[in-house]
Design an enzyme around this catalytic site. Sequence first.
Site, PDB file in Angstrom:
ATOM      1  N   ASP A  76     -19.558  50.012  58.326  1.00 41.94           N
ATOM      2  CA  ASP A  76     -19.037  49.438  59.563  1.00 41.94           C
ATOM      3  C   ASP A  76     -19.877  49.823  60.779  1.00 41.94           C
ATOM      4  O   ASP A  76     -20.307  50.974  60.926  1.00 41.94           O
ATOM      5  CB  ASP A  76     -17.587  49.891  59.792  1.00 41.94           C
ATOM      6  CG  ASP A  76     -16.614  49.212  58.841  1.00 41.94           C
ATOM      7  OD1 ASP A  76     -16.905  48.099  58.384  1.00 41.94           O
ATOM      8  OD2 ASP A  76     -15.547  49.797  58.569  1.00 41.94           O
ATOM      9  N   HIS A 126     -18.948  49.137  51.690  1.00 40.37           N
ATOM     10  CA  HIS A 126     -17.830  48.460  51.045  1.00 40.37           C
ATOM     11  C   HIS A 126     -18.017  46.952  51.079  1.00 40.37           C
ATOM     12  O   HIS A 126     -18.842  46.416  51.830  1.00 40.37           O
ATOM     13  CB  HIS A 126     -16.486  48.862  51.667  1.00 40.37           C
ATOM     14  CG  HIS A 126     -16.396  48.653  53.148  1.00 40.37           C
ATOM     15  ND1 HIS A 126     -16.989  49.494  54.065  1.00 40.37           N
ATOM     16  CD2 HIS A 126     -15.760  47.696  53.881  1.00 40.37           C
ATOM     17  CE1 HIS A 126     -16.732  49.068  55.294  1.00 40.37           C
ATOM     18  NE2 HIS A 126     -16.000  47.966  55.202  1.00 40.37           N
ATOM     19  N   ARG A 171      -6.977  47.616  60.524  1.00 34.37           N
ATOM     20  CA  ARG A 171      -7.944  48.704  60.409  1.00 34.37           C
ATOM     21  C   ARG A 171      -8.068  49.463  61.719  1.00 34.37           C
ATOM     22  O   ARG A 171      -8.057  48.874  62.804  1.00 34.37           O
ATOM     23  CB  ARG A 171      -9.318  48.160  60.018  1.00 34.37           C
ATOM     24  CG  ARG A 171     -10.329  49.254  59.699  1.00 34.37           C
ATOM     25  CD  ARG A 171     -11.730  48.693  59.541  1.00 34.37           C
ATOM     26  NE  ARG A 171     -12.256  48.217  60.818  1.00 34.37           N
ATOM     27  CZ  ARG A 171     -13.306  47.409  60.928  1.00 34.37           C
ATOM     28  NH1 ARG A 171     -13.908  46.952  59.867  1.00 34.37           N
ATOM     29  NH2 ARG A 171     -13.730  47.034  62.128  1.00 34.37           N
TER      30      ARG A 171
END
Length: 310
Positions: free
Chosen positions: A138, A286, A301
Site C-alpha cells: 500500500d 497483497h 481499511r
Amino acid sequence: MSEINTHYSRPLKFENREDYVGPRILRRLPEGVEERPYLLFEVRPLSPIIGAEIIGVDLREPITPELQAELNRALLEWKVLFFRNQKITSEQQRAFARLWGELEVHPFFPIEEGQSKEIVRFSRDHKQGGYENIWHADVTFRANPAKAAVLRLIEVPPIGGDTLWADMGAAYDNLPDEIKERIDNLTAIHDFTPSFSHLMTPEELAIKQKEFPPVEHPVVRTHPETGRKTLFVNPSFTTRIVGLEPEESEQLLQYLFRQAHIPEYQVRFHWEKDTVAFWDNRATQHYAVSDYYPHPRKAERVAIVGDRPF
C-alpha cells in the site's frame, strides 16, 4: 548459481527460462530469533511462514500493553494476522489500529459521509467489480509508506473474493546471489500516477502530482523492527530503477515483480463476515482476487503511518 539454488532447488533445463523446482528456503523468523510460545492467545498457522489466525482475542475488549506487545510479536513473525467473528464498529477498528501509530488519510479514496477520514470503504457490487487484483504494497508512492493496515470485511460474496499475501522477505531470501548483489544498492522510483490518474481530471492530477511527486525507495528495504531484507518494488507504483536504461530497468523489475507470484511465499485467505486482517505492509504484498462479480463485497481499511524505507 547461488547457494540457495544449488542446495535447495534446481533450474529447469529449458533455454531462457528462470523457473526452479524443488524445496525453497522458507524462514519465518528473523535470523537469530528463537521460537517462543504465545501466552495470551492461540496462533493457528495458515502456511509455514506467513499468515496465522489469532484465537482468543476479542477486539471489542481493551487491548492491554501486554497483549499489544504479544500481538506485535505475532505480526512481525507471521506478517499477517486474522481475527474471525469480530463484531466491531468502524471506530473500534480505528481504535485498534491507532495503538500502532498515527493513522493515514488516503489521498485518492473518497471519505463517505459520517465516517472518520482515516477509514477507507471498498464497496464492490454489480455496478463495479473489484480492481485491487494486482500485487502491491500500500501507498509506496508516499515518502513514508504505510507501516501496517487493518481490513474488516463487512459483507462477503457467496463464493470467491479471497485475498493473498506474499512474504517479500522469503522472496528476497530465495533470489540467486548474483541478483542480490545486483539489486542490494539500487533504488527505484515509485509514483501514484499509473494507478490513480484515471480517477482525476487533468487539473486535479496536476495538483496531486505536485502534492505527491515521485519518490525514490531502495529496491531492497531493511525491516526497521526485524532487520530482515525484503523486496520493495511492486507493479502498482514502481515505475523504474534509478541508473538503468529503460529496457534493462523494465526487464529487471518484471523479474522482481514475479517473485510475489510464487505460492511457497504466499497465504490465501478465505473471508467470512466480521473477519479482520492485520498485516505488515513493510514485509508483504497483497492481491485481492476479483472473481466475485456481480456479487457484493464490502470492506473497510485503516492504515498506519510508516517511516522512510532504508
